[in-house]
Design an enzyme around this catalytic site. Structure first.
Site, PDB file in Angstrom:
ATOM      1  CB  SER A 569     -11.998  67.769 -90.078  1.00 17.59           C
ATOM      2  OG  SER A 569     -13.366  67.919 -90.344  1.00 17.59           O
ATOM      3  CG  ASP A 655     -14.146  69.937 -97.396  1.00 19.28           C
ATOM      4  OD1 ASP A 655     -15.159  69.261 -97.148  1.00 19.28           O
ATOM      5  OD2 ASP A 655     -13.201  70.065 -96.592  1.00 19.28           O
ATOM      6  CG  HIS A 690     -13.458  66.804 -95.372  1.00 20.81           C
ATOM      7  ND1 HIS A 690     -13.428  68.062 -94.813  1.00 20.81           N
ATOM      8  CD2 HIS A 690     -13.371  65.935 -94.343  1.00 20.81           C
ATOM      9  CE1 HIS A 690     -13.333  67.953 -93.494  1.00 20.81           C
ATOM     10  NE2 HIS A 690     -13.297  66.681 -93.189  1.00 20.81           N
TER      11      HIS A 690
END
Length: 717
Positions: A569, A655, A690
């Site tokens: 991320s 995501d 995600h």
């Protein structure tokens, strides 16, 4: 030059993304983006239904996945071995420690072979714990009256993605509101189950964050609805037996830069509605006992003022950075006069000692604080007497678990280190007695004495000292020959705990040193550590990581070209940045759902997370300085004609946080620009978002892929 093992040679031809030039001008700068077409124009539809992805983009992503499969084909047996090892370290029928609440104790567990959790309860019992001389809440085994409230395996059967976000019982214990995501897009549906009959009510609420807070009369619940741009924007009240379109608006956030979150105070007295970005917050209270009326704001938002709230009867306890309390302090005020002008200090600010969390129970104020990357719990009674709960290891993780009850003297905390499996304790704040409720078991065996955990410090370019948490086998040669996996994050003030992770043992047992670089942008050294790694100071995060890598090389834990870097991320952005800064240090880089197209994303105010992210990175639409800062480090915009290490980029089609096209565009530009090294691999999970796969064993397949890549990169596959 970047190191490349011959075991990472790929005979297949890498996909070549079509160049479709797209240019735009910002602040007098002309930006060219050859791969902008990989962002589907109908991306909102794709989040809801992955089948909506345009055919040309789907074909390209399929080609990337096929190329990665070919590149890693010779790791099939290794990955099976790694997954088998990791699975053997999991107690498959594991259970959380039951949380008492009134007549019941609630917990989750897994069945042998099950992918998803079971949400359960059983009758609460009271027994005398030997040596404590007092009655203490305890619970029997699953056979003693257990009722499975939600069977995750049954609910997730046949779905390509399934994740339970919340399961919240009503105050009268008759109903359970539970939410789940079935696409990986974090659009949760809420349903209500009758716990006496096991049947679902007709109520169904769609497009929510999954959060639920009941009214005290158990006739309605509050939830957070997301808007068309996937932003948590409205708090709604749903009355049982009514349709969603009849729900009542309780709060709506007009500022697109703020997200909305709900929870109840530990006392259960109030619903808390928090609107916040990364540096400002505002809390509103509503009496749960009535569930009606208007919200009361505690303190109207002020730029850079952060606070959170708990209550004890008519008193509020407020954790805040007000009045220059950079590392936070705790103040109190009365419910009827909650504004800042009425705040009185209870726990004064101490620079360098960051208060991360407060927990209020009947007669105690408990806080979790951290100093120089070492956590501790401090317990304070109504007379102001304090004592500390801490541990002696060099590096460890400590966490508070709030529980359901308020009228209690018992708190629950978890402890682990990189060598010590997690332990869950109940702690009596009056007697100071600790009761070990659970010790994490490793079925295949684990001897902590076989491993060493250390805390080191690297010196950054500006003289700052950067903590490093370290794990290796006791018999690992520390002469520079060992490969090393260096993990980093460094954003949003997130602390990377030095906690026990069974999955790491597969690498460490194969001779890897594992290290966490606690770089600026986190809060391991207080709030200043965060401020020194955001906006115009963001480059400190990248330079700290490089300094940690070099310090570990100088200390003979590893050598140049023997390091595999890993981050996800915002930590994936870190991976992209250090790949541009110092590619020669790394044998490989794993960028998991990497935020690498920073400039384009921060210029696009329509994306779900862009407006709330401007306080973290800066707003390049409005500020030339922010534009130039981001342009100077954005990984996608700074790919250069140089040799890069082997890179594995991972993404998820649905995501909403780091959209799939970020790693896809980055990989395309890397391949088109680099002069050597590699290979550059991209895998997009076409059925997840995600967090990757939701099933606990499916998730191991992804970990096995990462570890196999790391072993290949250093020639140890």
């Amino acid at each position: 030059m970047a190191s490349q093992s011959t075991s990472l040679s790929v005979s297949a031809t890498a996909p070549v993304a079509e160049v479709r030039p797209h240019t735009y001008e910002v602040h007098g700068h002309v930006i060219r983006d050859d791969y902008a077409w990989l962002k589907a124009e109908n991306w909102r539809d794709v989040l809801k239904d992955p089948a909506a992805l345009p055919a040309d983009i789907r074909e390209h992503l399929a080609g990337e996945n096929a190329y990665s499969d070919a590149a890693l084909a010779n790791t099939t047996a290794l990955r099976k071995t790694l997954v088998a090892e990791m699975r053997a370290r999991i107690r498959e029928d594991d259970s959380s420690v039951p949380e008492p609440d009134g007549p019941y104790a609630y917990y989750t567990r897994h069945r042998e072979g099950g992918q998803y959790p079971l949400v359960c309860r059983r009758p609460r019992t009271v027994v005398v714990i030997p040596g404590q001389g007092a009655e203490t809440a305890a619970d029997g085994g699953p056979e003693e009256g257990e009722v499975i409230l939600i069977d995750g395996d049954r609910e997730g059967e046949g779905l390509t993605f399934f994740e339970i976000a919340a399961a919240v019982h009503s105050d009268d214990h008759r109903l359970l509101a539970w939410s789940a995501d079935t696409k990986g897009s974090e659009l949760h549906s809420i349903r209500v189950r009758d716990l006496e009959t096991g049947s679902e009510l007709t109520d169904r609420v769609e497009a929510t964050t999954g959060e639920v807070v009941w009214t005290a009369d158990s006739r309605a619940f509050f939830y957070v609805a997301v808007d068309d741009n996937h932003r948590p924007a409205r708090v709604m009240r749903h009355r049982l037996g009514t349709a969603q379109d009849a729900d009542t608006l309780v709060y709506e956030e007009a500022d697109s830069g703020f997200f909305v979150h709900i929870e109840e105070t530990q006392s259960g007295d109030y619903l808390m509605v928090t609107a916040s970005d990364h540096e400002t917050s505002e809390v509103h209270l509503l009496d749960r006992r009535t569930g009606e009326g208007t919200l009361t704001v505690v303190q109207p938002r002020e730029p850079l003022l952060i606070y959170s709230v708990e209550n004890w009867a008519n008193h509020l306890f407020i954790l805040t950075n007000a009045d220059g309390a950079e590392d936070f302090k705790i103040v109190t005020a009365r419910v009827e006069a909650p504004g800042r002008e009425n705040w009185t200090d209870v726990i004064a600010h101490r620079p360098g000692v960051m208060i991360r969390h407060q927990h209020v129970i009947a007669d105690h104020l408990v806080r979790l604080e951290i100093e120089n990357a070492r956590p501790r719990i401090v317990v304070r009674d109504t007379k102001g007497n304090e004592h500390v709960v801490a541990f002696a290891e060099e590096a460890y993780s400590l966490g508070l678990q709030p529980g359901h009850e308020f009228e209690t003297a018992v708190i629950r905390f978890t402890y682990s280190s990189m060598t010590t499996p997690a332990e869950t304790y109940d702690y009596d704040c009056v007697t100071r007695a600790r009761q070990l409720r659970k010790r994490q078991t490793v079925p295949s065996g684990h001897n902590p004495a076989d491993y060493v955990t250390r805390r080191l410090f690297a010196t950054a370019a500006d003289g700052e000292t950067v903590p490093i948490s370290l794990l290796h086998r006791r018999d690992c040669p520390l002469d520079g020959t060992a490969p090393l996996l260096l993990y980093g994050y460094g954003s949003y003030g997130t602390l990377m705990p030095a906690a026990f992770r069974t999955n790491l043992l597969s690498l460490v047992d194969r001779g890897f040193v594992y290290a966490i670089a606690h770089v600026r942008g986190g809060t391991e050294k207080g709030w200043r550590w965060y401020l020194d790694g955001k906006r115009d100071k963001k480059p400190n995060t990248f330079l700290d990581f490089v300094a940690c890598a070099r310090a570990l090389i100088e200390a003979d834990y590893t050598a140049q070209g023997r390091i595999v870097a890993h981050g996800g991320s915002a930590g994936g952005m870190l991976m992209g940045a250090v790949a541009n800064l110092a590619p020669e240090l790394f044998a490989g880089i794993v960028a998991d759902v990497p935020f690498v197209d920073v400039l384009n994303t921060m210029l696009d105010g329509e994306l779900p997370l862009t407006p709330p992210e401007w306080p973290e990175w800066g707003n390049p639409r409005e500020s030339l300085a922010a534009f130039e800062t981001i342009l100077a480090y954005s990984p996608y915009d700074n790919v250069a004609a140089k040799a890069y290490p082997a890179i594995l980029a991972l993404g998820g089609l649905t995501d909403p946080r780091v959209t799939y096209w970020e790693p896809a565009k980055w990989v395309a530009r890397l391949r088109a620009t680099m002069t050597g090294g590699g290979p550059i691999l991209l895998r997009i999970n076409m059925e997840a978002g995600h967090g990757g796969a939701a099933g606990r064993f499916d998730r191991l397949e992804e970990v096995g892929l990462i570890q196999a890549f790391a072993l290949l990169a250093v020639g140890r596959a």
